[in-house]
Design an enzyme around this catalytic site. Structure first.
Site, mmCIF file in Angstrom:
data_model
loop_
_atom_site.group_PDB
_atom_site.id
_atom_site.type_symbol
_atom_site.label_atom_id
_atom_site.label_comp_id
_atom_site.label_asym_id
_atom_site.label_seq_id
_atom_site.Cartn_x
_atom_site.Cartn_y
_atom_site.Cartn_z
ATOM 1 N N HIS A 289 0.884 -1.174 0.000
ATOM 2 C CA HIS A 289 0.000 0.000 0.000
ATOM 3 C C HIS A 289 0.918 1.219 0.000
ATOM 4 O O HIS A 289 2.016 1.159 0.564
ATOM 5 C CB HIS A 289 -0.843 0.102 1.271
ATOM 6 C CG HIS A 289 -1.739 -1.051 1.560
ATOM 7 N ND1 HIS A 289 -1.298 -2.211 2.151
ATOM 8 C CD2 HIS A 289 -3.065 -1.213 1.370
ATOM 9 C CE1 HIS A 289 -2.315 -3.036 2.301
ATOM 10 N NE2 HIS A 289 -3.404 -2.469 1.835
ATOM 11 N N ASP B 293 2.450 1.927 3.280
ATOM 12 C CA ASP B 293 3.460 0.987 3.794
ATOM 13 C C ASP B 293 4.865 1.439 3.464
ATOM 14 O O ASP B 293 5.795 1.208 4.234
ATOM 15 C CB ASP B 293 3.292 -0.415 3.179
ATOM 16 C CG ASP B 293 1.914 -0.987 3.362
ATOM 17 O OD1 ASP B 293 1.293 -0.704 4.395
ATOM 18 O OD2 ASP B 293 1.457 -1.724 2.459
#
Ligand code: XUL
Ligand code: CO
Length: 443
Positions: A99, A102
């Site tokens: 993501h 992240d």
């Protein structure tokens, strides 16, 4: 290098190996019907579970011992990125997924967030130049930040919708830059809690508009990865719009998106929806919609998404049975959307977990391939439906009959004779193939 000291490159040592840091069944080079295991299985490491998650749960503090724990902000992000490519290399992982949140911390403004993302995308791109590990997919985290409290593309607040659009626009640029094979939408908060405050029709129309704009923008920038929707029935919202493959497929068809998207099917999401993993894979496959897989498993004793590493051989077998019959996963892969348990807090546990998952799918692949080569289930099913290959059955199957003719035919019958479905016999056969494959694996 140096984040995972004492752990060398994980090698295939065979079923009799006592070395915990070795593959027992996953032999990347081994050919199965003309393709290597590596080519068929297309394993991917999930950045969020392996590098971002810290073991926090609703009842307790972080537990994970990680070499980057002392860092913060962009230093933390850079350290995780460096560590990730060490782990990918040691596991010889062909793919990874992330993501936006992240890989780079959110800034105080969207502009700052984008600047952080640009830096980290550049760093990942550099690592990828000398690494074999490619990006299977990226996605936008549109569920953690409070701005998405009412959803992102289905929010009651148009500003949240716009913010989400900006985030996905950036995500598609990242996907293009890192040559991602796919782009994923998991609608974390795309659903609702109560109809008392919800305009479901507008929310679903808006979700479709959002997907159409994403498709349009991908075309504009020349990103040709596969778009994937990841269904999940509940958690965090009570009713998630992309409930399962069937409801997702109906949505895509209603809004004319079925040719632009496929599904990313997650095992634990399937079971939360009251389906088996193989049901979801099968439903997608027969509709030409099987795109990729989030490989994990749930816990039948718990009612939420536990995201465990997949170790259930029966399930990996039936999953690979679907994937092989799909002719593989195309641009998709088997992404370990799975986390080590909170009590498995040492860095080495990350390797044990991936090895267990990769070995479990390697076994599943071998058993499924044998079941297909020997035509075991296919022949049985063909025979079970053979009444549709001639006579009245053929007329039905070819659409050459009607209720008048069928009534006449039915009136001529004295009895409808059925045959046993022999479910228990078939389960025994699958067990036999599993055990036979395990015992024939070279040691
Ligand atoms: C959540 C989940 C996500 C998606 C990507 O249950 O599976 O991690 O895979 O957003
Ligand atoms: Co997932």
């Amino acid at each position: 290098m140096g984040y995972f000291e004492g752990i060398n490159k994980i090698k295939f040592e065979g079923a009799s190996s006592k070395n915990s840091l070795a593959f027992k069944y996953y032999n990347a080079e081994e050919q199965i019907n003309g393709k290597t295991m590596e080519e068929i299985l297309r394993f991917s490491v999930a950045y969020w579970h392996t590098f971002t998650a810290d073991g926090t749960d609703p009842f307790g503090a972080p537990t994970m011992i990680r070499p980057w724990n002392h860092l913060q902000g962009m230093d933390l992000a850079k350290s995780r990125a460096e560590a990730s490519f060490e782990l990918f290399e040691k596991l010889d992982a062909p793919f990874y997924c992330f993501h936006d949140k992240d890989i780079a911390p959110e800034g105080d403004t969207l502009k700052e967030t984008f600047a952080n993302l640009d830096v980290m995308t550049g760093i990942l791109k550099d690592y990828m130049k000398t690494s074999k590990t490619k990006l299977l997919w990226n996605t936008a985290n549109m569920f953690t930040n409070p701005r998405y409290v009412h959803g992102a593309a289905t929010s009651s607040n148009a500003d949240a919708f716009a913010y989400a659009a900006a985030q996905v626009k950036k995500g598609l640029e990242t996907a293009k830059e890192l040559e991602a094979e796919n782009y994923v939408f998991w609608g974390g908060r795309e659903g609702y809690e109560t109809l008392l405050n919800t305009d479901m029709e507008l929310e679903q129309d808006n979700l479709a508009r959002f997907y159409h704009m994403a498709v349009e923008y991908a075309k504009e920038i020349g990103f040709d990865g596969q778009f994937l929707i990841e269904p999940k029935p509940k958690e965090p919202t009570k009713h998630q719009y992309d409930f399962d493959v069937a409801s997702g497929f109906a949505f895509l068809q209603k809004y004319g998106l079925q040719d632009k998207f496929k599904f990313n099917i997650e095992a634990n999401h399937a079971t939360l929806a009251g389906h088996t993993f193989e049901h979801e894979l099968h439903y997608a496959r027969i509709n030409g919609m099987l795109g990729s897989v989030d490989a994990n498993q749930g816990d039948t004793l718990l009612g939420w998404d536990t995201d465990e590493f997949p170790t259930d051989l029966y399930t990996t077998t039936l999953a690979m049975y679907e994937i092989l019959q799909n002719g593989g996963l195309g641009k998709g892969g088997l992404n370990f959307d799975a986390k080590v348990r909170r009590g498995s807090f040492e860095p080495a546990d990350l390797f044990d977990a991936h090895i267990a998952g990769m070995d479990s799918f390697a076994i599943g692949l071998k058993v499924a391939n044998k079941l297909i080569v020997d035509n075991v289930l296919k022949d049985f099913i063909a025979k079970r439906y053979s009444s549709y290959t001639d006579g009245i059955g053929l007329e039905i199957a070819e659409g050459r009959t009607n209720f008048h003719k069928l009534e006449q035919y039915a009136l001529s019958l004295t009895k409808v004779n059925n045959e046993s479905g022999r479910q228990e016999y078939l389960k025994g056969i699958v067990n036999q193939y599993l055990l036979e494959t395990l015992s024939s694996v070279k040691v």
